[in-house]
Design an enzyme around this catalytic site. Structure first.
Site, PDB file in Angstrom:
ATOM      1  N   THR A  77      87.122  77.013  13.602  1.00 24.64           N
ATOM      2  CA  THR A  77      87.468  78.018  14.771  1.00 24.64           C
ATOM      3  C   THR A  77      88.907  78.632  14.851  1.00 24.64           C
ATOM      4  O   THR A  77      88.915  79.591  15.310  1.00 24.64           O
ATOM      5  CB  THR A  77      87.592  77.206  16.013  1.00 24.64           C
ATOM      6  OG1 THR A  77      88.281  76.019  15.800  1.00 24.64           O
ATOM      7  CG2 THR A  77      86.083  76.502  16.516  1.00 24.64           C
ATOM      8  N   TYR A 122      83.801  66.431  26.114  1.00 30.31           N
ATOM      9  CA  TYR A 122      85.236  66.827  25.568  1.00 30.31           C
ATOM     10  C   TYR A 122      86.338  65.871  26.095  1.00 30.31           C
ATOM     11  O   TYR A 122      87.063  65.060  25.136  1.00 30.31           O
ATOM     12  CB  TYR A 122      85.531  68.226  25.992  1.00 30.31           C
ATOM     13  CG  TYR A 122      86.961  68.542  25.564  1.00 30.31           C
ATOM     14  CD1 TYR A 122      87.584  68.529  24.573  1.00 30.31           C
ATOM     15  CD2 TYR A 122      87.863  68.816  26.764  1.00 30.31           C
ATOM     16  CE1 TYR A 122      88.695  68.785  24.151  1.00 30.31           C
ATOM     17  CE2 TYR A 122      89.170  69.047  26.505  1.00 30.31           C
ATOM     18  CZ  TYR A 122      89.374  69.106  25.278  1.00 30.31           C
ATOM     19  OH  TYR A 122      91.005  69.521  25.097  1.00 30.31           O
ATOM     20  N   PHE A 151      85.151  81.906  39.290  1.00 23.61           N
ATOM     21  CA  PHE A 151      83.765  80.909  39.414  1.00 23.61           C
ATOM     22  C   PHE A 151      84.281  79.709  40.750  1.00 23.61           C
ATOM     23  O   PHE A 151      85.049  78.846  40.348  1.00 23.61           O
ATOM     24  CB  PHE A 151      83.871  79.973  38.040  1.00 23.61           C
ATOM     25  CG  PHE A 151      83.601  80.518  36.789  1.00 23.61           C
ATOM     26  CD1 PHE A 151      82.571  81.538  36.946  1.00 23.61           C
ATOM     27  CD2 PHE A 151      84.317  80.535  35.731  1.00 23.61           C
ATOM     28  CE1 PHE A 151      82.156  82.323  35.762  1.00 23.61           C
ATOM     29  CE2 PHE A 151      83.950  81.062  34.394  1.00 23.61           C
ATOM     30  CZ  PHE A 151      82.878  82.053  34.563  1.00 23.61           C
ATOM     31  N   ARG A 200      95.129  75.054  39.102  1.00 30.29           N
ATOM     32  CA  ARG A 200      95.537  74.437  37.742  1.00 30.29           C
ATOM     33  C   ARG A 200      96.932  74.514  37.490  1.00 30.29           C
ATOM     34  O   ARG A 200      97.890  75.449  38.246  1.00 30.29           O
ATOM     35  CB  ARG A 200      94.673  75.264  36.549  1.00 30.29           C
ATOM     36  CG  ARG A 200      93.311  75.013  36.793  1.00 30.29           C
ATOM     37  CD  ARG A 200      92.786  73.832  36.456  1.00 30.29           C
ATOM     38  NE  ARG A 200      91.501  73.522  36.098  1.00 30.29           N
ATOM     39  CZ  ARG A 200      90.582  73.375  37.316  1.00 30.29           C
ATOM     40  NH1 ARG A 200      91.439  73.108  38.405  1.00 30.29           N
ATOM     41  NH2 ARG A 200      89.372  73.253  37.096  1.00 30.29           N
ATOM     42  N   GLY A 210      81.417  71.112  36.171  1.00 29.02           N
ATOM     43  CA  GLY A 210      82.495  70.291  35.662  1.00 29.02           C
ATOM     44  C   GLY A 210      83.803  70.498  35.978  1.00 29.02           C
ATOM     45  O   GLY A 210      84.721  69.910  35.697  1.00 29.02           O
TER      46      GLY A 210
HETATM   47  N1  UDP Z   1      87.970  80.712  35.500  1.00 33.00           N
HETATM   48  C1  UDP Z   1      87.567  81.574  36.036  1.00 33.00           C
HETATM   49  N2  UDP Z   1      87.001  82.705  35.300  1.00 33.00           N
HETATM   50  C2  UDP Z   1      87.163  82.668  34.104  1.00 33.00           C
HETATM   51  C3  UDP Z   1      87.764  81.619  33.343  1.00 33.00           C
HETATM   52  C4  UDP Z   1      88.119  80.503  34.075  1.00 33.00           C
HETATM   53  O1  UDP Z   1      87.485  81.751  37.560  1.00 33.00           O
HETATM   54  O2  UDP Z   1      86.740  83.674  33.514  1.00 33.00           O
HETATM   55  C5  UDP Z   1      88.574  79.449  36.367  1.00 33.00           C
HETATM   56  C6  UDP Z   1      87.670  78.136  35.886  1.00 33.00           C
HETATM   57  O3  UDP Z   1      86.586  77.667  36.532  1.00 33.00           O
HETATM   58  C7  UDP Z   1      89.061  77.187  36.034  1.00 33.00           C
HETATM   59  C8  UDP Z   1      90.223  78.034  36.001  1.00 33.00           C
HETATM   60  O4  UDP Z   1      89.991  79.504  36.010  1.00 33.00           O
HETATM   61  O5  UDP Z   1      88.943  76.787  37.758  1.00 33.00           O
HETATM   62  C9  UDP Z   1      90.823  77.517  34.891  1.00 33.00           C
HETATM   63  O6  UDP Z   1      89.740  77.619  33.730  1.00 33.00           O
HETATM   64  P1  UDP Z   1      89.988  77.499  32.350  1.00 33.00           P
HETATM   65  O7  UDP Z   1      89.012  77.712  31.572  1.00 33.00           O
HETATM   66  O8  UDP Z   1      91.219  78.311  32.075  1.00 33.00           O
HETATM   67  O9  UDP Z   1      90.881  76.271  31.926  1.00 33.00           O
HETATM   68  P2  UDP Z   1      90.328  74.828  32.378  1.00 33.00           P
HETATM   69  O10 UDP Z   1      91.074  74.245  33.771  1.00 33.00           O
HETATM   70  O11 UDP Z   1      88.819  74.934  32.454  1.00 33.00           O
HETATM   71  O12 UDP Z   1      90.606  73.804  31.340  1.00 33.00           O
END
Ligand code: UDP
Length: 322
Positions: free
Chosen positions: A35, A139, A208, A221, A283
């Site tokens: 990757t 993961y 999301f 986050r 998730g």
């Molecule tokens: N998220 C979103 N749209 C996107 C990518 C992520 O709404 O295109 C949301 C995701 O559902 C989470 C937050 O942003 O609530 C952070 O996601 P990311 O994948 O950056 O990191 P994770 O917390 O999953 O490690």
């Protein structure tokens, strides 16, 4: 020190390898380029291409290495749910091969990239290192298994291990001739995806879930700048103690919602960045925020860059990488 950096052709491994070189260390990168990108390996580091199973012992044996920084991993939550066997074999299997190679070669210090995903859905916020670990996806489960293996190798084989549990890493290294940032083929992370809209590569960003029990309904986050994260690795290296396994959360200790992140991206880029509501992503816990008290008090770590700086640096990197 002479250091082996596994996964040094990836985003975080590449940034930290550059910081280690700038701190005067000798760096050998071991990466199978599954990757990562060969041109993400910073100038001054030697790249050995191979898996940990194939190459870790050959590289370490007789190489007089002082320590290993272990970034190499598969790290997509969604993919891990679809292909758990791949994640167990790759993340845990390759890590055990690395630990075995370290033992045989007499290298006894390791800093490991663990994750907030080891905690799963938290019972309380901010998350402490002593909180229960109940990962909700393969993961996180594989990373927790590696943390457990490190604790055993510390206790039974005298390894000095530090697991750093990353929260949401963002930003880029833009330091004179060193330019390192996020270049995933499949991009799932929020900030780079939002910036793709500002770059004109996408029409809108998907949000999301807007029905979470959070102030604006979107997930919260804890974002940490990759340069601050790298600084913690240098401190962790010094903190490795033979026979001891230590765990530190690595986040800023502040939560930002998806909507707030998009707003900061609008301010930094000057682009309207349309956002569209989408169903929840399976998730995703509602809130993931670290207590970073332990690493602040025990290792003296202090983050210096806020969310705006992360977005500004990610934006600058994305524009340069076009
Ligand atoms: N998220 C979103 N749209 C996107 C990518 C992520 O709404 O295109 C949301 C995701 O559902 C989470 C937050 O942003 O609530 C952070 O996601 P990311 O994948 O950056 O990191 P994770 O917390 O999953 O490690």
């Amino acid at each position: 020190m002479k250091l082996l950096v596994t996964g040094g052709a990836g985003y975080i491994g590449g940034v930290v390898a550059a910081q280690l070189l700038d701190a005067g260390h000798e760096v050998v990168v071991l990466d199978d380029l599954s990757t990562g990108h060969a041109d993400s390996v910073p100038e001054g580091a030697r790249l050995v291409r191979g898996t940990l199973r194939e190459a870790a012992f050959d590289v370490l044996d007789g190489g007089n290495f002082d320590a290993v920084l272990h970034f190499a991993a598969r790290s997509l939550v969604g993919e891990s749910v679809e292909k758990p066997g791949l994640y167990w074999d790759s993340n845990l299997g390759e890590s055990l091969a690395l630990l075995d190679a370290m033992r045989r070669a007499g290298v006894d210090r390791i800093v490991f990239s663990s994750t907030a995903a080891t905690y799963g859905e938290p019972e309380s916020t901010p998350i402490l290192e002593t909180d229960p670990t109940r990962p909700t996806n393969p993961y996180g489960a594989t990373k927790l298994a590696i943390d457990t293996a490190l604790a055993e190798y510390a206790r039974l084989h005298g390894i000095g291990g530090v697991s750093l549990r990353y929260f949401n890493v963002a930003g880029a290294l833009l330091d004179g001739r060193r330019v390192q940032g996020e270049r995933h083929t499949v991009e799932t992370h929020l900030i780079p995806n939002v910036l793709k809209v500002a770059l004109g590569e996408r029409e809108s960003v998907k949000v999301f879930g807007e029905d979470y029990p959070t102030p604006d309904g979107t997930c919260v986050r804890d974002y940490i700048h990759v340069v601050d994260l790298g600084a913690a690795h240098l401190l962790a290296l010094d903190a490795c103690e033979p026979g001891v396994h230590q765990i530190f959360n690595l986040g800023n200790g502040n939560g930002f919602s998806v909507r707030e992140v998009i707003e900061v991206c609008r301010e930094v880029t000057g682009h309207p960045i349309p956002a569209e509501p989408h169903p929840r992503r399976p998730g995703d816990p509602a809130v993931l925020v670290a207590s970073s008290e332990k690493i602040r008090s025990q290792l003296g770590w202090k983050p210096e860059r806020d969310l705006r700086a992360m977005v500004a640096d990610a934006w600058e990197f994305a524009r340069r990488a076009r």
